[in-house]
Design an enzyme around this catalytic site. Structure first.
Site, PDB file in Angstrom:
ATOM      1  N   CYS A   1      -3.846   0.422  -2.779  1.00 20.66           N
ATOM      2  CA  CYS A   1      -3.784  -0.733  -1.969  1.00 20.66           C
ATOM      3  C   CYS A   1      -2.576  -1.567  -2.693  1.00 20.66           C
ATOM      4  CB  CYS A   1      -5.055  -1.444  -1.845  1.00 20.66           C
ATOM      5  SG  CYS A   1      -6.341  -0.495  -1.526  1.00 20.66           S
TER       6      CYS A   1
ATOM      7  N   GLU B   1      -2.712  -4.692  -3.258  1.00 16.32           N
ATOM      8  CA  GLU B   1      -3.340  -5.720  -4.199  1.00 16.32           C
ATOM      9  C   GLU B   1      -3.048  -4.886  -5.722  1.00 16.32           C
ATOM     10  OE1 GLU B   1      -4.756  -4.711  -1.486  1.00 16.32           O
ATOM     11  OE2 GLU B   1      -5.993  -6.363  -0.909  1.00 16.32           O
TER      12      GLU B   1
ATOM     13  N   ASN C   1       0.822  -1.074  -0.069  1.00 15.30           N
ATOM     14  CA  ASN C   1      -0.027   0.177  -0.031  1.00 15.30           C
ATOM     15  C   ASN C   1       1.040   1.141   0.001  1.00 15.30           C
ATOM     16  OD1 ASN C   1       0.620  -0.909   2.670  1.00 15.30           O
ATOM     17  ND2 ASN C   1      -0.826   0.466   3.537  1.00 15.30           N
ATOM     18  N   ILE C   2       0.491   2.245  -0.612  1.00 10.86           N
ATOM     19  CA  ILE C   2       1.175   3.581  -0.997  1.00 10.86           C
ATOM     20  C   ILE C   2       0.358   4.673  -0.690  1.00 10.86           C
ATOM     21  CG2 ILE C   2       2.629   4.842  -2.328  1.00 10.86           C
ATOM     22  CD1 ILE C   2       3.327   2.306  -4.108  1.00 10.86           C
TER      23      ILE C   2
HETATM   24 ZN   LIG Z   1      -7.769  -2.375  -1.841  1.00 15.58          ZN
END
Ligand SMILES: [Zn+2]
Length: 155
Positions: free
Chosen positions: A67, A69, A56-57
């Site tokens: 996110c 993913e 996550n950034i």
């Molecule tokens: Zn997400």
């Protein structure tokens, strides 16, 4: 399979154990100074053994955040791989596993494997127990474009 099962990490295949370890490792690079909630993701596609990882950034303006993913998905897509067959997501939440958010579920749906589904593994950094499920269980009746086959459209 019911909607999900929780299994011992050691009962998973070497491939899946390695994928989860990759998510645990990359999680340390999460950029989350605002939430301090670090997430790592690792995925594999149908046509390449390479593992794509993401974190996550976050951003001071909040809405530009992405996110873990979707960070991993962006990397796979940039390499030309559009069919994700499995993804591991690792974060630490007391008393529960961290599942992909709604936006990520929709993005995963766009890039699901050739069989139309995807294996999902949710783990904590300690890698003791793992929640095992499928994208179709996390995101039933997903939106799909009218240009693609849709379960609802066939009714
Ligand atoms: Zn997400």
């Amino acid at each position: 399979m019911d909607d999900f099962e929780i299994v011992d990490f050691s009962s998973l295949s070497d491939t899946v154990q390695s994928l989860i370890r990759d998510a645990v490792k990359i999680r340390k690079k999460a950029y989350c100074p605002y939430s301090n909630f670090a997430v790592g993701a690792a995925l594999q596609t149908d046509d390449d053994p390479k593992v794509y990882t993401g974190v996550n950034i976050e951003n001071a303006a909040f809405s530009p955040a992405i996110c873990a993913e979707r960070t991993a998905i962006c990397k796979a897509v940039c390499d030309g791989h559009l069919k994700i067959k499995r993804i591991a997501v690792v974060a630490h939440q007391r008393g529960t596993f961290t599942a992909p958010c709604g936006v990520c579920r929709q993005t995963l749906t766009e890039f699901c494997a050739s069989d139309g589904d995807m294996d999902i593994y949710l783990s904590k950094p300690t890698m003791e127990k793992v929640l095992v499920t499928k994208l179709s269980k996390l995101h039933p009746l997903a939106f799909v474009s009218y240009t693609k086959d849709s379960v609802i459209a066939k009714v």
